[in-house]
Write an enzyme that holds these catalytic residues in place. Structure first.
Site, PDB file in Angstrom:
ATOM      1  N   TYR A  86      70.511  26.745 -47.035  1.00 56.22           N
ATOM      2  CA  TYR A  86      71.142  26.867 -45.712  1.00 56.22           C
ATOM      3  C   TYR A  86      70.444  27.966 -44.894  1.00 56.22           C
ATOM      4  CZ  TYR A  86      74.992  27.812 -42.363  1.00 56.22           C
ATOM      5  OH  TYR A  86      75.762  28.009 -41.245  1.00 56.22           O
ATOM      6  N   GLN A  95      84.139  21.967 -38.209  1.00 52.69           N
ATOM      7  CA  GLN A  95      85.098  23.024 -37.854  1.00 52.69           C
ATOM      8  C   GLN A  95      85.016  23.394 -36.370  1.00 52.69           C
ATOM      9  OE1 GLN A  95      84.479  26.814 -39.834  1.00 52.69           O
ATOM     10  NE2 GLN A  95      86.417  27.659 -39.086  1.00 52.69           N
TER      11      GLN A  95
HETATM   12  N1  LIG Z   1      81.804  27.537 -39.178  1.00 51.40           N
HETATM   13  C1  LIG Z   1      81.163  28.673 -39.382  1.00 51.40           C
HETATM   14  O1  LIG Z   1      81.727  29.646 -39.923  1.00 51.40           O
HETATM   15  C2  LIG Z   1      79.741  28.805 -38.947  1.00 51.40           C
HETATM   16  C3  LIG Z   1      79.128  30.060 -39.002  1.00 51.40           C
HETATM   17  C4  LIG Z   1      77.785  30.182 -38.660  1.00 51.40           C
HETATM   18  C5  LIG Z   1      77.095  29.085 -38.188  1.00 51.40           C
HETATM   19  N2  LIG Z   1      77.721  27.878 -38.111  1.00 51.40           N
HETATM   20  C6  LIG Z   1      76.941  26.740 -37.656  1.00 51.40           C
HETATM   21  O2  LIG Z   1      77.652  26.039 -36.645  1.00 51.40           O
HETATM   22  C7  LIG Z   1      77.417  24.635 -36.782  1.00 51.40           C
HETATM   23  C8  LIG Z   1      78.745  23.911 -36.847  1.00 51.40           C
HETATM   24  O3  LIG Z   1      79.426  24.408 -37.968  1.00 51.40           O
HETATM   25  P1  LIG Z   1      80.748  23.731 -38.527  1.00 51.40           P
HETATM   26  O4  LIG Z   1      81.466  24.803 -39.246  1.00 51.40           O
HETATM   27  O5  LIG Z   1      81.414  22.937 -37.486  1.00 51.40           O
HETATM   28  O6  LIG Z   1      80.112  22.764 -39.637  1.00 51.40           O
HETATM   29  P2  LIG Z   1      80.860  21.628 -40.480  1.00 51.40           P
HETATM   30  O7  LIG Z   1      80.247  21.598 -41.831  1.00 51.40           O
HETATM   31  O8  LIG Z   1      82.318  21.781 -40.379  1.00 51.40           O
HETATM   32  O9  LIG Z   1      80.456  20.300 -39.677  1.00 51.40           O
HETATM   33  C9  LIG Z   1      79.138  19.809 -39.693  1.00 51.40           C
HETATM   34  C10 LIG Z   1      79.166  18.368 -39.233  1.00 51.40           C
HETATM   35  O10 LIG Z   1      77.844  17.828 -39.352  1.00 51.40           O
HETATM   36  C11 LIG Z   1      77.983  16.464 -39.632  1.00 51.40           C
HETATM   37  N3  LIG Z   1      76.758  15.880 -40.191  1.00 51.40           N
HETATM   38  C12 LIG Z   1      76.294  15.932 -41.461  1.00 51.40           C
HETATM   39  N4  LIG Z   1      75.184  15.174 -41.586  1.00 51.40           N
HETATM   40  C13 LIG Z   1      74.940  14.650 -40.363  1.00 51.40           C
HETATM   41  C14 LIG Z   1      73.950  13.769 -39.859  1.00 51.40           C
HETATM   42  N5  LIG Z   1      72.986  13.259 -40.642  1.00 51.40           N
HETATM   43  N6  LIG Z   1      73.995  13.417 -38.558  1.00 51.40           N
HETATM   44  C15 LIG Z   1      74.977  13.903 -37.745  1.00 51.40           C
HETATM   45  N7  LIG Z   1      75.948  14.722 -38.171  1.00 51.40           N
HETATM   46  C16 LIG Z   1      75.926  15.091 -39.478  1.00 51.40           C
HETATM   47  C17 LIG Z   1      79.145  16.402 -40.615  1.00 51.40           C
HETATM   48  O11 LIG Z   1      79.710  15.086 -40.651  1.00 51.40           O
HETATM   49  C18 LIG Z   1      80.082  17.461 -40.065  1.00 51.40           C
HETATM   50  O12 LIG Z   1      81.096  16.905 -39.263  1.00 51.40           O
HETATM   51  C19 LIG Z   1      76.539  24.460 -38.013  1.00 51.40           C
HETATM   52  O13 LIG Z   1      75.208  24.311 -37.615  1.00 51.40           O
HETATM   53  C20 LIG Z   1      76.714  25.746 -38.765  1.00 51.40           C
HETATM   54  O14 LIG Z   1      75.580  26.087 -39.500  1.00 51.40           O
HETATM   55  C21 LIG Z   1      79.020  27.719 -38.482  1.00 51.40           C
HETATM   56  C1  LIG Z   2      78.717  31.963 -42.255  1.00 52.28           C
HETATM   57  C2  LIG Z   2      78.552  30.498 -42.002  1.00 52.28           C
HETATM   58  O1  LIG Z   2      77.245  30.138 -41.761  1.00 52.28           O
HETATM   59  C3  LIG Z   2      79.339  29.528 -42.817  1.00 52.28           C
HETATM   60  N1  LIG Z   2      80.753  29.700 -42.559  1.00 52.28           N
HETATM   61  C4  LIG Z   2      79.099  29.649 -44.300  1.00 52.28           C
HETATM   62  O2  LIG Z   2      79.804  30.401 -44.921  1.00 52.28           O
HETATM   63  O3  LIG Z   2      78.245  28.993 -44.821  1.00 52.28           O
END
Ligand SMILES: NC(=O)c1ccc[n+]([C@@H]2O[C@H](COP(=O)([O-])OP(=O)(O)OC[C@H]3O[C@@H](n4cnc5c(N)ncnc54)[C@H](O)[C@@H]3O)[C@@H](O)[C@H]2O)c1
Ligand SMILES: C[C@@H](O)[C@H](N)C(=O)O
Length: 372
Positions: free
Chosen positions: A194, A65
């Site tokens: 997580y 995302q």
């Molecule tokens: N989107 C949110 O609301 C949110 C909120 C809090 C924290 N985060 C953190 O931000 C970061 C990015 O979030 P996101 O929403 O883009 O996550 P996402 O789940 O959309 O994307 C994660 C990506 O990691 C990749 N991945 C999985 N296994 C892998 C591996 N072995 N090697 C390399 N890549 C691998 C997947 O292919 C995927 O494209 C994450 O660490 C998440 O915890 C996101």
């Molecule tokens: C909050 C954040 O880490 C993520 N969008 C989840 O809901 O898991």
């Protein structure tokens, strides 16, 4: 016997950094730049940021995302070729043609090291992860990607003197944390793999910072809302899906209860915060892990804000018990006063601006057509 066992254990402790990786990797990490052997005031061997015009950035897990948007922002600032997106998935053609993309599996230490060395990487943004709901459905994989993968990232970053950003989350708190508001420092006993893996990342990053001088920076993101990228299986996903379903069908079935309050942020604020904390002078950072926030709302409040412009939107509730239990254990409001005080964090989008921006993205025309 016990003494043989303890000799073996001591030997192992002296010779490996405890990374849970393959034998080849362990051997590699015994070279002189292993975190085990670097003193806390060591200056690292690789090219430092100050020696180059711009940082050379690698983003892991970049096709989720958040990664593509971050690459766009960083490329605007540092130049297209100075920001490399990576993932284990095949990139869509627009992403592939918009700048450097490379295959990188964070579980493969040798592959990671090759990328960092060959591209003279100086900043690493570590986005790979399995999110909260997907993680509960596959605990073993989540443990491996979120914990073993993080160990690889920490060692690579320490060994090559990288500035490392790892996002944490509101999910790093649990039912025994104060929930309204949740401060930076309080009890953290999350109940998801997580959340456990993110607390581990916060603690390991801070430990490497104090022990080896690693320039570790971490923000706890709220749920992130974006228009042009889909969430990867979290608890806050409903707040993105509601826009897609509202536009497409005029109906939305929400998987959380109407009064479930969670901290949220529009993606532009989240990505800007990430760049800002990465650029912040080290002496402004009194901590290495900060809460950041923009707004807090419930599904009902989000629906009402949307209904101001789409009065025909129908929202029903069919609770997913796994997601609901997770949401009920997370912060309702997030205290980000330290980020605001230390490095000037300030969000731009509150709920009305968020809804307006999302609807603008999907096109006023579509909305008008639906209304008539
Ligand atoms: N989107 C949110 O609301 C949110 C909120 C809090 C924290 N985060 C953190 O931000 C970061 C990015 O979030 P996101 O929403 O883009 O996550 P996402 O789940 O959309 O994307 C994660 C990506 O990691 C990749 N991945 C999985 N296994 C892998 C591996 N072995 N090697 C390399 N890549 C691998 C997947 O292919 C995927 O494209 C994450 O660490 C998440 O915890 C996101
Ligand atoms: C909050 C954040 O880490 C993520 N969008 C989840 O809901 O898991």
């Amino acid at each position: 016997n016990f003494s043989t066992l303890s000799k073996v254990a001591k030997q192992a402790l002296l010779s490996t950094p405890g990374c849970g990786c393959q034998p080849l990797t362990v051997a590699v990490r015994n070279i002189s730049f292993s975190p085990r052997q670097v003193t806390s005031d060591a200056s690292f061997h690789s090219v430092s940021f100050s020696e180059t015009d711009h940082p050379k950035v690698l983003i892991t897990g970049g096709l989720g995302q958040l990664g593509v948007g971050l690459a766009k922002l960083l490329r605007k600032r540092f130049g297209k070729n100075n920001v490399i997106l990576s993932d284990i998935r095949k990139p869509p053609s627009n992403v592939f043609h918009s700048g450097p993309f490379i295959y990188s599996d964070i579980l493969d230490y040798k592959n990671l090291r090759e990328i960092v060395v060959n591209n003279r990487i100086t900043w690493l943004v570590h986005y790979s992860a399995l999110l909260s709901a997907v993680g509960e459905a596959n605990v073993a994989l989540a443990r491996s990607v979120n914990i073993t993968g993080l160990h690889n990232i920490l060692d690579i970053a320490a060994e090559h003197g990288l500035r490392l950003f790892v996002p944490s989350t509101i999910g790093a708190f649990g039912p025994t944390s104060p929930r309204n508001p949740t401060p930076d420092l309080c009890v953290q006993r999350p109940r998801t793999i997580y959340g456990v893996s993110k607390v581990h990342a916060e603690l390991m990053g801070e430990y490497y910072h104090h022990r080896y001088g690693l320039d570790f920076r971490c923000l706890r993101y709220p749920g992130i809302i974006s228009a042009d990228s889909m969430p990867g299986g979290g608890t806050t996903d409903y707040a993105v899906q509601i826009f897609h379903d509202a536009i497409k069908t005029g109906k939305f079935e929400c998987n959380l209860k109407p009064d479930t309050r969670l901290p949220m942020m529009y993606i532009d604020d989240c990505l800007r915060a990430t760049l800002e904390v990465m650029e912040a002078p080290a002496d402004t950072l009194s901590m290495r892990t900060y809460n950041i926030n923009a707004m807090s709302f419930t599904p009902e409040e989000l629906a009402q804000e949307l209904q101001k412009q789409m009065s025909e939107l129908e929202v029903t509730y069919e609770v997913d018990h796994v997601r609901q239990a997770i949401a009920d254990s997370w912060p309702m409001n997030f205290d980000d006063s330290n980020a605001r005080k230390d490095w000037g964090w300030k969000h731009d989008y509150d709920l009305p601006e968020l809804v307006q921006t999302m609807l603008n993205y999907f096109g006023a025309d579509t909305l008008m057509a639906r209304a008539n």
